[in-house]
Design a protein around this motif. Structure first.
Motif, PDB file in Angstrom:
ATOM      1  N   GLN A   1       0.784  -1.233   0.245  1.00 43.18           N
ATOM      2  CA  GLN A   1       0.018   0.138   0.006  1.00 43.18           C
ATOM      3  C   GLN A   1       0.999   1.393  -0.066  1.00 43.18           C
ATOM      4  O   GLN A   1       0.524   2.276  -0.571  1.00 43.18           O
ATOM      5  CB  GLN A   1      -0.932   0.113   1.295  1.00 43.18           C
ATOM      6  CG  GLN A   1      -1.863  -1.123   1.094  1.00 43.18           C
ATOM      7  CD  GLN A   1      -2.913  -1.129   2.448  1.00 43.18           C
ATOM      8  OE1 GLN A   1      -3.964  -0.697   2.543  1.00 43.18           O
ATOM      9  NE2 GLN A   1      -2.173  -1.565   3.555  1.00 43.18           N
TER      10      GLN A   1
ATOM     11  N   LEU B   1       2.852   1.641  -3.413  1.00 38.78           N
ATOM     12  CA  LEU B   1       1.719   2.025  -4.640  1.00 38.78           C
ATOM     13  C   LEU B   1       1.915   3.508  -5.052  1.00 38.78           C
ATOM     14  O   LEU B   1       1.885   3.801  -6.124  1.00 38.78           O
ATOM     15  CB  LEU B   1       0.482   1.696  -4.153  1.00 38.78           C
ATOM     16  CG  LEU B   1      -0.670   2.210  -5.209  1.00 38.78           C
ATOM     17  CD1 LEU B   1      -0.484   1.201  -6.762  1.00 38.78           C
ATOM     18  CD2 LEU B   1      -1.987   1.927  -4.726  1.00 38.78           C
ATOM     19  N   PHE B   2       1.925   4.626  -3.902  1.00 40.34           N
ATOM     20  CA  PHE B   2       2.002   5.965  -4.213  1.00 40.34           C
ATOM     21  C   PHE B   2       3.421   6.426  -4.529  1.00 40.34           C
ATOM     22  O   PHE B   2       3.617   7.407  -4.627  1.00 40.34           O
ATOM     23  CB  PHE B   2       1.518   6.512  -3.011  1.00 40.34           C
ATOM     24  CG  PHE B   2       0.080   6.149  -2.857  1.00 40.34           C
ATOM     25  CD1 PHE B   2      -1.114   6.948  -3.350  1.00 40.34           C
ATOM     26  CD2 PHE B   2       0.023   5.087  -1.814  1.00 40.34           C
ATOM     27  CE1 PHE B   2      -2.338   6.492  -3.186  1.00 40.34           C
ATOM     28  CE2 PHE B   2      -1.728   4.863  -1.639  1.00 40.34           C
ATOM     29  CZ  PHE B   2      -2.724   5.367  -2.170  1.00 40.34           C
TER      30      PHE B   2
ATOM     31  N   LYS C   1      -3.117  10.435  -6.005  1.00 36.26           N
ATOM     32  CA  LYS C   1      -3.263  10.175  -4.917  1.00 36.26           C
ATOM     33  C   LYS C   1      -4.386   8.999  -4.549  1.00 36.26           C
ATOM     34  O   LYS C   1      -4.641   8.692  -3.448  1.00 36.26           O
ATOM     35  CB  LYS C   1      -3.668  11.338  -3.864  1.00 36.26           C
ATOM     36  CG  LYS C   1      -2.399  12.409  -4.019  1.00 36.26           C
ATOM     37  CD  LYS C   1      -1.030  12.032  -3.537  1.00 36.26           C
ATOM     38  CE  LYS C   1      -0.172  13.407  -3.566  1.00 36.26           C
ATOM     39  NZ  LYS C   1       1.291  12.459  -3.184  1.00 36.26           N
TER      40      LYS C   1
ATOM     41  N   GLU D   1      -6.241   5.479  -5.330  1.00 40.13           N
ATOM     42  CA  GLU D   1      -5.594   4.129  -5.938  1.00 40.13           C
ATOM     43  C   GLU D   1      -5.987   3.859  -7.404  1.00 40.13           C
ATOM     44  O   GLU D   1      -5.380   3.420  -8.296  1.00 40.13           O
ATOM     45  CB  GLU D   1      -6.047   2.997  -4.996  1.00 40.13           C
ATOM     46  CG  GLU D   1      -5.561   1.758  -5.284  1.00 40.13           C
ATOM     47  CD  GLU D   1      -5.625   0.695  -4.211  1.00 40.13           C
ATOM     48  OE1 GLU D   1      -6.218  -0.284  -4.344  1.00 40.13           O
ATOM     49  OE2 GLU D   1      -5.198   1.043  -3.014  1.00 40.13           O
TER      50      GLU D   1
ATOM     51  N   ILE E   1      -4.130   5.486  -9.871  1.00 35.85           N
ATOM     52  CA  ILE E   1      -3.029   5.203 -10.219  1.00 35.85           C
ATOM     53  C   ILE E   1      -2.891   3.885 -11.127  1.00 35.85           C
ATOM     54  O   ILE E   1      -2.252   3.541 -12.001  1.00 35.85           O
ATOM     55  CB  ILE E   1      -2.139   5.013  -8.828  1.00 35.85           C
ATOM     56  CG1 ILE E   1      -2.117   6.019  -7.979  1.00 35.85           C
ATOM     57  CG2 ILE E   1      -0.756   4.267  -9.090  1.00 35.85           C
ATOM     58  CD1 ILE E   1      -1.420   5.907  -6.813  1.00 35.85           C
ATOM     59  N   VAL E   2      -3.991   2.953 -10.641  1.00 37.42           N
ATOM     60  CA  VAL E   2      -4.115   1.714 -11.353  1.00 37.42           C
ATOM     61  C   VAL E   2      -4.576   2.221 -13.097  1.00 37.42           C
ATOM     62  O   VAL E   2      -3.843   1.714 -14.028  1.00 37.42           O
ATOM     63  CB  VAL E   2      -5.456   1.084 -10.993  1.00 37.42           C
ATOM     64  CG1 VAL E   2      -5.832  -0.265 -12.023  1.00 37.42           C
ATOM     65  CG2 VAL E   2      -5.111   0.543  -9.552  1.00 37.42           C
TER      66      VAL E   2
ATOM     67  N   VAL F   1      -1.686  -5.509  -5.393  1.00 33.02           N
ATOM     68  CA  VAL F   1      -1.517  -4.554  -4.474  1.00 33.02           C
ATOM     69  C   VAL F   1      -1.678  -5.284  -3.093  1.00 33.02           C
ATOM     70  O   VAL F   1      -2.671  -5.820  -2.737  1.00 33.02           O
ATOM     71  CB  VAL F   1      -2.457  -3.374  -4.086  1.00 33.02           C
ATOM     72  CG1 VAL F   1      -2.030  -2.474  -3.030  1.00 33.02           C
ATOM     73  CG2 VAL F   1      -2.300  -2.693  -5.668  1.00 33.02           C
TER      74      VAL F   1
ATOM     75  N   LYS G   1      -1.920  -5.899   1.085  1.00 36.02           N
ATOM     76  CA  LYS G   1      -2.485  -4.737   2.128  1.00 36.02           C
ATOM     77  C   LYS G   1      -2.464  -5.312   3.286  1.00 36.02           C
ATOM     78  O   LYS G   1      -3.292  -5.162   4.311  1.00 36.02           O
ATOM     79  CB  LYS G   1      -4.130  -4.483   1.888  1.00 36.02           C
ATOM     80  CG  LYS G   1      -4.327  -3.935   0.305  1.00 36.02           C
ATOM     81  CD  LYS G   1      -5.738  -3.696  -0.023  1.00 36.02           C
ATOM     82  CE  LYS G   1      -5.906  -2.967  -1.349  1.00 36.02           C
ATOM     83  NZ  LYS G   1      -5.542  -1.378  -1.151  1.00 36.02           N
TER      84      LYS G   1
ATOM     85  N   ARG H   1      -5.279  -7.226  -3.170  1.00 39.75           N
ATOM     86  CA  ARG H   1      -6.205  -6.894  -4.297  1.00 39.75           C
ATOM     87  C   ARG H   1      -5.370  -6.788  -5.629  1.00 39.75           C
ATOM     88  O   ARG H   1      -4.340  -6.345  -5.678  1.00 39.75           O
ATOM     89  CB  ARG H   1      -6.976  -5.591  -4.038  1.00 39.75           C
ATOM     90  CG  ARG H   1      -7.916  -5.579  -5.225  1.00 39.75           C
ATOM     91  CD  ARG H   1      -8.813  -3.923  -5.107  1.00 39.75           C
ATOM     92  NE  ARG H   1      -9.687  -4.236  -3.868  1.00 39.75           N
ATOM     93  CZ  ARG H   1     -10.782  -4.742  -3.886  1.00 39.75           C
ATOM     94  NH1 ARG H   1     -11.251  -5.249  -5.230  1.00 39.75           N
ATOM     95  NH2 ARG H   1     -11.569  -4.923  -2.892  1.00 39.75           N
TER      96      ARG H   1
ATOM     97  N   TYR I   1      -5.613  -6.061  -9.802  1.00 37.54           N
ATOM     98  CA  TYR I   1      -6.263  -5.101 -10.700  1.00 37.54           C
ATOM     99  C   TYR I   1      -5.835  -5.800 -12.022  1.00 37.54           C
ATOM    100  O   TYR I   1      -4.604  -6.238 -12.237  1.00 37.54           O
ATOM    101  CB  TYR I   1      -5.835  -3.858 -10.628  1.00 37.54           C
ATOM    102  CG  TYR I   1      -6.531  -3.166  -9.365  1.00 37.54           C
ATOM    103  CD1 TYR I   1      -7.693  -2.541  -9.542  1.00 37.54           C
ATOM    104  CD2 TYR I   1      -5.483  -2.885  -8.483  1.00 37.54           C
ATOM    105  CE1 TYR I   1      -8.197  -2.056  -8.218  1.00 37.54           C
ATOM    106  CE2 TYR I   1      -5.853  -2.198  -7.263  1.00 37.54           C
ATOM    107  CZ  TYR I   1      -7.262  -1.632  -7.185  1.00 37.54           C
ATOM    108  OH  TYR I   1      -7.647  -1.168  -5.994  1.00 37.54           O
TER     109      TYR I   1
ATOM    110  N   SER J   1     -11.121  -6.099 -10.863  1.00 38.23           N
ATOM    111  CA  SER J   1     -10.267  -6.349  -9.534  1.00 38.23           C
ATOM    112  C   SER J   1     -10.954  -7.544  -8.838  1.00 38.23           C
ATOM    113  O   SER J   1     -11.974  -7.718  -8.957  1.00 38.23           O
ATOM    114  CB  SER J   1     -10.362  -5.139  -8.917  1.00 38.23           C
ATOM    115  OG  SER J   1     -11.441  -4.899  -8.212  1.00 38.23           O
TER     116      SER J   1
END
Length: 317
Positions: free
Chosen positions: A232, A235-236, A242, A244, A247-248, A261, A263, A269, A271, A280
């Motif tokens: 998590q 990812l950023f 900002k 999720e 970004i995907v 991703v 968690k 999760r 995608y 997803s």
């Protein structure tokens, strides 16, 4: 590292590293700090502290949380790619063959030997010292990392890549391969390339401590990849966005086919592109007592990678 599936092969690349793991400084560490602090106190400050501690010295009072954890929380063990190999050794069949492209040294190889002796070592590269990382694990917070012995990137022979089913790159130190090397691999290889972003997401300061930051030129990295795995926090570091899902969508626009991703204790999760739509799928983590969180992401990634090579089904994998 290279994986062979039904007399074909796949590749996974990573540096080894040896983590020194701890939950806290331990009893001795806190007592030393308390004793040092005591020598710098003014008379007035000592007077105020005495009102709280009474006859107990700062050195003795400073360790009370560690009577729960104790010094036994600190240990030395194999890390990173060791867990990827361990998972694959338990998943692969007798027709599969794993090739590891990584560095090793004589001093620490014993920590990795039990699993690495089961793989093909054609691409092993001996160095004087492999990287070491000091991990400070804290409940409900991202771990702190500080490195020693950062080595040069790996040498990768691209001449035989198309004999492999897939390439899994585990960015253990963040310097395992360069963008130029990845570009050469992509240009020479038509199969699946999976990357665990891992420490590529962390910059390296002058004290060799790692802090999250946006990955420089990540668009070029992404265009060489098929599957990305991040946690998590990582990812950023892939985008300035900002949210999720934003970004995907950005990653998919660069050609990424799957994003995993993790968690933490919640689960993971994935995608994926489903025809012209984004799909997803979430899998909740199983609850266990006192889990050892070191290597969980490496095991997850290797297991997903191997299963996807076999069945090409995202949800089943």
């Amino acid at each position: 590292m290279i994986l062979r599936y039904f007399k074909r092969t796949g590749l996974l690349i990573a540096l080894l590293y040896l983590p020194f793991c701890s939950m806290a400084w331990g009893v001795l560490g806190h007592r030393i700090v308390g004793q040092v602090a005591d020598t710098y106190l003014t008379k007035q400050t000592k007077k105020e502290i005495d009102k709280i501690l009474g006859d107990e010295a700062i050195a003795m009072a400073s360790n009370w949380p560690d009577f729960i954890k104790s010094d036994k929380e600190q240990k030395i063990s194999a890390g990173g790619i060791f867990y990827s190999i361990s998972a694959l050794n338990r998943l692969t069949s007798c027709d599969d063959e794993i090739y590891l492209c990584s560095q090793y040294d004589d001093e620490t190889y014993t920590h990795f030997k039990s699993e690495f002796e089961k793989v093909n070592k054609k691409y092993f590269q001996k160095v004087e010292k492999i990287p070491k990382v000091h991990l400070n694990l804290q409940k409900d917070r991202e771990r702190h990392e500080a490195y020693e012995n950062i080595t040069n990137n790996l040498s990768v022979d691209i001449s035989e890549l198309n004999s492999f089913d897939g390439i899994l790159i585990n960015m253990i130190t963040g310097f395992d391969i360069t963008l130029d090397q990845l570009t050469q691999i992509r240009n020479s290889y038509s199969g699946i390339i999976f990357i665990d972003i891992h420490t590529l997401s962390r910059g390296l300061n002058e004290d060799y401590k790692r802090e999250f930051r946006i990955i420089h030129n990540f668009i070029s990295w992404a265009r060489c990849l098929d599957i990305i795995q991040v946690n998590q926090s990582e990812l950023f570091t892939l985008s300035h966005k900002k949210i999720e899902m934003e970004i995907v969508e950005e990653l998919f626009s660069y050609g990424i086919k799957i994003l995993c991703v993790t968690k933490g204790e919640l689960g993971a999760r994935v995608y994926f592109k489903n025809q012209n739509e984004n799909g997803s799928y979430f899998v909740a983590a199983r609850k266990i007592d006192n889990p050892n969180v070191i290597g969980c992401g490496d095991v997850f990634g290797a297991s997903f990678f191997y299963s996807y090579i076999r069945n090409k089904n995202v949800i089943d994998s």
